[in-house]
Design a protein around this motif. Structure first.
Motif, PDB file in Angstrom:
ATOM      1  N   ILE A 168       0.862  -1.186   0.000  1.00  0.00           N
ATOM      2  CA  ILE A 168       0.000   0.000   0.000  1.00  0.00           C
ATOM      3  C   ILE A 168       0.892   1.227   0.000  1.00  0.00           C
ATOM      4  CG2 ILE A 168      -1.624   1.371   1.402  1.00  0.00           C
ATOM      5  CD1 ILE A 168      -2.832  -1.234   2.424  1.00  0.00           C
ATOM      6  N   GLY A 169       0.543   2.230  -0.808  1.00  0.00           N
ATOM      7  CA  GLY A 169       1.254   3.505  -0.784  1.00  0.00           C
ATOM      8  C   GLY A 169       0.504   4.471   0.117  1.00  0.00           C
ATOM      9  N   LEU A 170       1.180   4.992   1.128  1.00  0.00           N
ATOM     10  CA  LEU A 170       0.508   5.871   2.090  1.00  0.00           C
ATOM     11  C   LEU A 170      -0.040   7.128   1.400  1.00  0.00           C
ATOM     12  CD1 LEU A 170      -0.197   6.151   5.085  1.00  0.00           C
ATOM     13  CD2 LEU A 170       2.050   7.180   5.464  1.00  0.00           C
ATOM     14  N   ASP A 171       0.689   7.593   0.404  1.00  0.00           N
ATOM     15  CA  ASP A 171       0.240   8.785  -0.312  1.00  0.00           C
ATOM     16  C   ASP A 171      -0.285   8.456  -1.706  1.00  0.00           C
ATOM     17  OD1 ASP A 171       0.741  10.896   1.693  1.00  0.00           O
ATOM     18  OD2 ASP A 171       2.789  10.128   1.565  1.00  0.00           O
ATOM     19  N   ALA A 172      -0.658   7.189  -1.916  1.00  0.00           N
ATOM     20  CA  ALA A 172      -1.276   6.775  -3.181  1.00  0.00           C
ATOM     21  C   ALA A 172      -2.773   7.084  -3.135  1.00  0.00           C
ATOM     22  CB  ALA A 172      -1.064   5.272  -3.396  1.00  0.00           C
ATOM     23  N   PRO A 173      -3.380   7.387  -4.291  1.00  0.00           N
ATOM     24  CA  PRO A 173      -4.821   7.660  -4.300  1.00  0.00           C
ATOM     25  C   PRO A 173      -5.635   6.400  -4.016  1.00  0.00           C
ATOM     26  CG  PRO A 173      -3.945   7.671  -6.539  1.00  0.00           C
ATOM     27  CD  PRO A 173      -2.768   7.525  -5.624  1.00  0.00           C
ATOM     28  N   ILE A 174      -6.716   6.557  -3.258  1.00  0.00           N
ATOM     29  CA  ILE A 174      -7.558   5.404  -2.929  1.00  0.00           C
ATOM     30  C   ILE A 174      -8.193   4.828  -4.204  1.00  0.00           C
ATOM     31  CG2 ILE A 174      -9.623   6.766  -2.383  1.00  0.00           C
ATOM     32  CD1 ILE A 174      -8.422   3.502  -0.626  1.00  0.00           C
ATOM     33  N   GLY A 175      -8.374   5.686  -5.210  1.00  0.00           N
ATOM     34  CA  GLY A 175      -8.931   5.215  -6.474  1.00  0.00           C
ATOM     35  C   GLY A 175      -8.079   4.162  -7.164  1.00  0.00           C
ATOM     36  N   ARG A 176      -6.795   4.125  -6.840  1.00  0.00           N
ATOM     37  CA  ARG A 176      -5.917   3.093  -7.409  1.00  0.00           C
ATOM     38  C   ARG A 176      -6.329   1.708  -6.919  1.00  0.00           C
ATOM     39  NH1 ARG A 176       0.371   3.742  -6.214  1.00  0.00           N
ATOM     40  NH2 ARG A 176       0.026   5.586  -7.532  1.00  0.00           N
ATOM     41  N   TYR A 177      -6.815   1.643  -5.693  1.00  0.00           N
ATOM     42  CA  TYR A 177      -7.166   0.357  -5.086  1.00  0.00           C
ATOM     43  C   TYR A 177      -8.663   0.064  -5.167  1.00  0.00           C
ATOM     44  CZ  TYR A 177      -2.595   1.329  -3.038  1.00  0.00           C
ATOM     45  OH  TYR A 177      -1.263   1.654  -2.865  1.00  0.00           O
ATOM     46  N   LEU A 178      -9.478   1.111  -5.027  1.00  0.00           N
ATOM     47  CA  LEU A 178     -10.936   0.931  -4.966  1.00  0.00           C
ATOM     48  C   LEU A 178     -11.632   1.861  -5.965  1.00  0.00           C
ATOM     49  CD1 LEU A 178     -11.234   0.978  -1.037  1.00  0.00           C
ATOM     50  CD2 LEU A 178     -11.298  -1.062  -2.485  1.00  0.00           C
ATOM     51  N   PRO A 179     -11.351   1.684  -7.279  1.00  0.00           N
ATOM     52  CA  PRO A 179     -11.880   2.634  -8.270  1.00  0.00           C
ATOM     53  C   PRO A 179     -13.399   2.657  -8.355  1.00  0.00           C
ATOM     54  CG  PRO A 179     -10.877   0.715  -9.344  1.00  0.00           C
ATOM     55  CD  PRO A 179     -10.534   0.623  -7.897  1.00  0.00           C
ATOM     56  N   LYS A 180     -14.054   1.542  -8.034  1.00  0.00           N
ATOM     57  CA  LYS A 180     -15.517   1.525  -8.117  1.00  0.00           C
ATOM     58  C   LYS A 180     -16.162   2.127  -6.871  1.00  0.00           C
ATOM     59  CE  LYS A 180     -15.840  -2.462 -11.153  1.00  0.00           C
ATOM     60  NZ  LYS A 180     -15.999  -3.920 -11.188  1.00  0.00           N
TER      61      LYS A 180
END
Length: 369
Positions: free
Chosen positions: A77-89
């Motif tokens: 998990i990237g702490l500063d990654a967008p949540i849309g990368r993991y949960l786009p729906k």
């Protein structure tokens, strides 16, 4: 550490001020004191004891963050990654690109709290005077699904733009973290947290329950809803799917002190993760106060000086608070079996109650004695 007699008296004073029952554990280096005062059942007079298992509400958040930070350390998990990368729906479009994992953890996502949209009688929240407790009774045994709760929070009017401060303390953020854990690990969030945080810490009396009841010695719990429920009503049997990884944990004061002791010793997450957890931003709490909030931890000032780190939690009828000194040597965990005892004044603001003063005195004695 203060004498057991003094600590017992401080506990007893909270009970005398109107709390049906409470119990606590204080640690100072190798010294440990446990105590209890009052009753676990107002109908029978059954006493509380310091080993009781208890619903600890939002202290669950620290456990959830610990699980996420372990995966950050492992690069999953990237702490500063967008949540849309993991949960786009689940969080689609521009919002999913703008809200990072960190913003969910420190409540700066701008996402609304879903509870007033799920509990109709709480619709006016945070205008407490215009709320009513009826929905709490209606939903005692309701089994909610995280996605439907998240959808309520995501589709509600946003509190602010992502990353804005002060942020808004919102359980929507932590239900999303539960979905993130599930997506990344392929395991139910509660299972993953149990295996990698609760069991790793060697906690024997802590669990994320799957149902409205749990086993072991416990107190009845009483909700007053700001004086609107008189006498306070027993909410011991309640399905906690309405908060899941944001607030459903069952624990003991001993397990809480053990967990936070190990966490601050760098044995649950790495020292660098712990440093991230202690980086705070301004957040509006559920009590509509501005607080400093880190990643599943926040600093607390106790009357008498000094800052302590930990988390508090409330559910319908039950509350708990865990705090640890900066050097990790002094710890206190307290559990109480009534909530929202402050009545409202003519302007709708909670009035001071003798319980507040007695609890503050207990915290001061526990942390400075």
């Amino acid at each position: 550490m203060r004498s057991p007699e003094e600590l017992n008296t401080a506990l007893e004073n909270v009970h005398r001020a109107g709390m049906p029952g409470l119990f606590a554990e204080v640690r100072d280096g190798d010294e440990v004191w446990r105590g209890a005062a009052g009753v676990a059942d107002v109908a029978t007079g059954r006493p509380v004891s310091a080993d009781m298992r208890h619903r600890v509400g939002s202290i669950t958040k620290t456990f959830t963050v610990a699980a996420v930070m372990q995966l950050v350390e492992g690069g999953q998990i990237g702490l500063d990654a967008p949540i849309g990368r993991y949960l786009p729906k689940v969080v689609p479009g521009e919002r999913g690109d703008a809200i990072t994992v960190r913003m969910l953890i420190n409540h700066t996502s701008g996402l609304a709290e879903y509870l007033p949209y799920v509990y109709p009688s709480l619709k006016a929240f945070p205008a407490v005077a215009d709320t009513r407790p009826q929905s709490l009774d209606d939903h005692r045994l309701t089994r909610f699904h995280a996605i439907e709760l998240i959808e309520k929070g995501v589709s509600a009017p946003a509190f602010s733009a992502p990353g804005g401060t002060p942020g808004l303390y919102s359980n929507t953020n932590y239900l999303l973290l539960g979905q993130l854990l599930e997506q990344v690990t392929g395991t139910k969030a509660e299972t993953y947290i149990t295996q990698n945080v609760i069991e790793r810490a060697g906690l024997r009396d802590t669990e994320l329950p799957d149902g409205p009841r749990f086993s072991g010695p416990q107190s009845q719990i009483y909700e007053a809803w700001f004086g609107m429920i008189e006498p306070p009503r027993d909410f011991s049997v309640f399905d906690m799917s309405f908060v899941g990884p944001a607030g459903s944990l069952i624990s003991t004061v001993t397990d809480l002190n053990r967990f936070f002791g190990l966490l601050f010793a760098g044995e649950i997450v790495s020292p660098s993760s712990l440093a991230e957890m202690r980086r705070t931003v301004r957040v509006i709490s559920q009590e509509s106060k501005i607080i400093d909030y880190g990643l599943g931890l926040y600093p607390m000032d106790v009357p008498g000086g000094g800052t302590f780190w930990g988390h508090g939690g409330t559910v319908w009828g039950a509350g708990a608070l865990a705090m640890t000194s900066a050097d990790g040597k002094r710890q206190m965990s307290v559990a109480v079996n009534m909530q929202r005892w402050n009545r409202l004044d003519s302007t709708g603001r909670p009035q001071p109650h003798p319980i507040d003063e007695a609890l503050a005195a207990l915290y001061g004695m526990a942390m400075y004695g």
